[in-house]
Structure formats: C-alpha cells, structure tokens
Design an enzyme around this catalytic site. Structure first.
Site, PDB file in Angstrom:
ATOM      1  N   GLY A 158       0.843  -1.196   0.000  1.00 39.77           N
ATOM      2  CA  GLY A 158       0.000   0.000   0.000  1.00 39.77           C
ATOM      3  C   GLY A 158       0.877   1.244   0.000  1.00 39.77           C
ATOM      4  N   THR A 159       1.976   1.174   0.715  1.00 39.28           N
ATOM      5  CA  THR A 159       2.901   2.305   0.787  1.00 39.28           C
ATOM      6  C   THR A 159       3.413   2.646  -0.613  1.00 39.28           C
ATOM      7  OG1 THR A 159       3.576   1.710   3.018  1.00 39.28           O
ATOM      8  CG2 THR A 159       5.146   3.014   1.731  1.00 39.28           C
ATOM      9  N   ASN A 167      -7.092   4.357   9.401  1.00 36.28           N
ATOM     10  CA  ASN A 167      -6.600   3.092   9.966  1.00 36.28           C
ATOM     11  C   ASN A 167      -6.565   3.092  11.490  1.00 36.28           C
ATOM     12  OD1 ASN A 167      -4.558   5.007   8.960  1.00 36.28           O
ATOM     13  ND2 ASN A 167      -3.121   3.735  10.075  1.00 36.28           N
ATOM     14  N   ALA A 218      -2.695  -6.374   0.038  1.00 35.21           N
ATOM     15  CA  ALA A 218      -3.281  -7.707   0.255  1.00 35.21           C
ATOM     16  C   ALA A 218      -3.277  -8.165   1.716  1.00 35.21           C
ATOM     17  CB  ALA A 218      -2.527  -8.727  -0.597  1.00 35.21           C
ATOM     18  N   THR A 270      10.360  -8.029 -11.618  1.00 27.39           N
ATOM     19  CA  THR A 270       9.640  -9.302 -11.756  1.00 27.39           C
ATOM     20  C   THR A 270       8.489  -9.341 -10.757  1.00 27.39           C
ATOM     21  OG1 THR A 270      11.672 -10.352 -12.459  1.00 27.39           O
ATOM     22  CG2 THR A 270       9.919 -11.815 -11.708  1.00 27.39           C
ATOM     23  N   CYS A 318       3.234   1.061  11.693  1.00 24.64           N
ATOM     24  CA  CYS A 318       4.463   1.640  11.134  1.00 24.64           C
ATOM     25  C   CYS A 318       5.105   2.644  12.078  1.00 24.64           C
ATOM     26  CB  CYS A 318       4.169   2.360   9.827  1.00 24.64           C
ATOM     27  SG  CYS A 318       3.125   1.422   8.754  1.00 24.64           S
TER      28      CYS A 318
HETATM   29  N1  PLP Z   1      -2.542   3.186   4.098  1.00 23.05           N
HETATM   30  C1  PLP Z   1      -3.232   2.812   5.184  1.00 23.05           C
HETATM   31  C2  PLP Z   1      -4.523   3.483   5.497  1.00 23.05           C
HETATM   32  C3  PLP Z   1      -2.749   1.793   6.003  1.00 23.05           C
HETATM   33  O1  PLP Z   1      -3.440   1.419   7.091  1.00 23.05           O
HETATM   34  C4  PLP Z   1      -1.518   1.172   5.670  1.00 23.05           C
HETATM   35  C5  PLP Z   1      -0.945   0.131   6.552  1.00 23.05           C
HETATM   36  O2  PLP Z   1      -1.186   0.107   7.734  1.00 23.05           O
HETATM   37  C6  PLP Z   1      -0.851   1.576   4.517  1.00 23.05           C
HETATM   38  C7  PLP Z   1      -1.392   2.598   3.743  1.00 23.05           C
HETATM   39  C8  PLP Z   1       0.432   0.941   4.088  1.00 23.05           C
HETATM   40  O3  PLP Z   1       0.198  -0.345   3.569  1.00 23.05           O
HETATM   41  P1  PLP Z   1       1.386  -1.430   3.501  1.00 23.05           P
HETATM   42  O4  PLP Z   1       1.521  -2.002   4.870  1.00 23.05           O
HETATM   43  O5  PLP Z   1       0.931  -2.419   2.500  1.00 23.05           O
HETATM   44  O6  PLP Z   1       2.590  -0.686   3.061  1.00 23.05           O
END
Ligand code: PLP
Length: 376
Positions: free
Chosen positions: A70-71, A150, A199, A241, A329
């Site tokens: 997601g990041t 989140n 995912a 890849t 994080c």
């Molecule tokens: N965005 C939100 C709202 C999240 O809660 C998170 C992860 O906690 C992320 C982005 C980042 O996702 P990833 O852990 O896949 O990098």
C-alpha cells in the site's frame, strides 16, 4: 488466553490463500516475462488475478497494476501525478497514513502547494471546507483523502468527494488500504482517478498490493509514466519481476472477501457493536472517531480510557490481547499519534485500537471486557 485484535495492522493469511500460493513456490515458479511454458503459465495466472480483481471493483483489467505494498501504491500515485500530470496543488488531510503524509512532504518541498482540509473531532472531513478549497483551484489539483482511517475507522463519503472533484475538475486519489475487501466499490460509477490496496489487510500476504488507475490517466496525451524504471512489467508502469505467489494469494483473498462479503460484514459488525455496547456500560470510556455504522469502518474501534485508569497498551499485551495504539508503522514513537492529535483527543487518556476480523469471537470480546473491568 492469546488473541489477535490488530487486524488493521495486518490479518492472518487465509488457509485457502496459503494453499493457492504453494504450487507457485514449488512447481509453477516461472518468471511471467519468460518466453517458455513456465513463464506463460505464470503470466496467465497473474493476468487471471488482474481480471478477477478488476471484476470485483467494476474496473477494467488494464486499470489494475500490481505493486509491492500500500505504501508503494500511495507513493506511486501521488509522486507520479506530480511528475507526469502536472499536479501543483494537493488537498489532503492531517490524518492520512504516513506513506501519504511523507509523500506530500516530499512533493511539497519541491514546490507543490499542500493544503489540509478541516476535520471535525471524529476525524470526519468538513465537506464545506473541502468545497471552498476546491473552488480556489487555479492550478492542476489533486485531492488525496483516505477512505477509512486506519487508527479510528472514520469513513470518507467517497461518492460526495468524487462528485465534488469532478465538478471542480480535480484529480481524486483515495487510500483504500483499509477498505478493499471490506467495502463494495463500483469504479464504473465512482469518479475516482486512482485508489490503493494492500493484500495483507484482507488475509493475503505481505508485500503485495495493487493500484487502480483510471484508464484516462494512462492512455491520454498527458499520462502517468513508469514509477520504477527497468523492464516492461505492469505495462511499463512498474518494472521488476512480479511477486507471482503474492499476486496469486491476493486473488484468492479478494475472492474470499467478496464472495463472503455480506456474511463477513454482518459478523464483524456485530462483534464491534457488541464491544461498543459493553464499553458503554463502563464509566469513563469514550470512543475516538465516528462509531456509527454508516460513518465508520466496521472492523476498527478506538477506545480512550479514563485518565486515572492504570490501563495501557502494554497491559493488554500482558493479558495476551494483541492490540495497538497507533499505526503499526509508527509503533515505538513516544508522542501521541498524529491522528489522535489531529482530532484533539485528550493525550492524558490512553487510547487503544481494537480491530476485528472474521476470526474473532464474542467470547474473546467478553474476555477483553473482563480485563478492562478488572482495572477500571
Ligand atoms: N494506508 C493505510 C490506510 C494503512 O493502514 C496502511 C498500513 O497500515 C498503509 C497505507 C500501508 O500499507 P502497507 O503495509 O501495505 O505498506
């Protein structure tokens, strides 16, 4: 007792996901770009996942790009729109995930004007303020607002914001990391330019995600270009890849999430509502963020404990309950979470995020409530 209530941080990999991944580690280990049987098998498998993900959110197959997280997806969209689409102004909010906030800092330090929309004390966007900001757009503008927070679960009205962005001719990106797999999306109807998914938040594995990018942004004269340079994977947008096992797992996780959508939603919502009802019987507890069914993510509940209560995150951990106080994080930071600060939550009161999944039970909630009652 040992229990996991930190499903906004990550979720348990579904057994079906683990089983589907295994052959792609042991037998079907081809590189999707290789011109032989192994390669074409892997290529066909990931393309079939792309097709199925697109169908669940009513997008086109060519609008789905696999990413590593997601990041990465949020970085890709925000920085790409600035670099390739001429975005010079971004409207966002102070409660976004750090991967969005830090991307905004980065593009902000390179001259892009960043503005933060007003929020109420539940973390809800002030839509009048958003419209006033949009009215003032005289440069190419992007609105980047998360669908569900989140930490506190507060939801954005996607329909309203997407209509507003269309009215004022602005790009709209939304971080849907906490809602893909938990919410129904119809991207044929919603005017969203890009969204981000991960995912491991919906029982897939870590290190795999996808972005949806509306085809207008990759086919027009002014279009997004490669975020990672190298080979021609992901239609030249993201070289490297592909994580074939991760993508296969994400496809199965997505299928499980949407094929069982109503059942899971009802079950998890009931758990959350039960916890809310039980907490309301305990003096001094309050909730951070919107807790209404329509205004919040049904899997997240953020609770503040009374100032004098000797109850903390560590206390829950000692009792075997895995919960968190902020985004995973930023665990380890000593100051109050940026989200709770943004909504003016009392820093003297310990706040804990409980986030549920289909694997939690009512008995577990009874145990948590017992733990809370024993200290308050
Ligand atoms: N965005 C939100 C709202 C999240 O809660 C998170 C992860 O906690 C992320 C982005 C980042 O996702 P990833 O852990 O896949 O990098």
């Amino acid at each position: 007792m040992k229990m996991y209530m930190d499903n906004a941080a990550t979720t348990q990999v579904a057994p079906e996901v683990a089983a589907a991944i295994m052959p792609f580690l042991t037998e079907n280990y081809g590189n999707p770009s290789s011109p032989h049987l192994y390669g074409s098998f892997a290529k066909a498998a990931i393309e079939s996942v792309r097709k199925s993900i697109a169908s669940y959110i009513n997008a086109e197959q060519t609008e789905i790009f696999f990413t590593g997280s997601g990041t990465e997806g949020n970085n890709m969209i925000i920085k790409g729109m600035v670099k390739d689409l001429g975005v010079r102004r971004i409207i966002s909010s102070a409660t976004e995930h750090h991967c969005v906030l830090h991307s905004l800092d980065k593009v902000g330090s390179n001259g892009v004007h960043i503005e933060y929309v007003k929020l109420d004390t539940d973390g809800k966007v002030d839509y009048n303020d958003l419209e006033n900001l949009l009215k003032k757009s005289d440069v190419v503008t992007l609105v980047s607002l998360m669908h569900a927070n989140n930490e506190i679960g507060t939801l954005l009205n996607l329909e309203l914001v997407s209509e507003m962005c269309a009215k004022y001719n602005c790009y709209f990106h939304t971080d849907t990391v906490q809602t893909i797999g938990y919410h129904l999306f119809d991207l044929n109807k919603l005017k969203i330019h890009a969204l981000t998914a991960s995912a491991h938040k919906f029982h897939g594995i870590k290190g795999t995600g996808f972005v949806y990018i509306n085809k207008e942004l990759t086919t027009g004269e002014l279009k997004l270009k490669a975020f990672i340079d190298g080979g021609s994977q992901e239609r030249n947008m993201r070289a490297g890849t592909e994580n074939v096992p991760g993508i296969i797992g994400m496809g199965v996780a997505m299928q499980l999430a949407y094929d069982n959508f109503d059942k899971n939603k009802e079950y998890i919502s009931e758990l959350k509502n039960y916890m809310i009802t039980e907490c309301l019987n305990i003096t001094g507890i309050s909730f951070n963020g919107d807790i209404t069914e329509t205004g919040s993510n049904y899997k997240v509940l953020n609770i503040s404990f009374p100032e004098n209560a000797s109850i903390s995150l560590e206390y829950f951990h000692m009792e075997g309950i895995a919960v968190s106080g902020r985004s995973a994080c930023t665990t380890g930071a000593v100051e109050q979470s940026h989200v709770l600060k943004a909504i003016n939550a009392n820093p003297q009161r310990n706040a804990v995020r409980f986030s549920f999944s289909k694997n939690n039970t009512k008995e577990e909630i009874d145990y948590v409530i017992g733990v809370i009652k024993s200290t308050i």
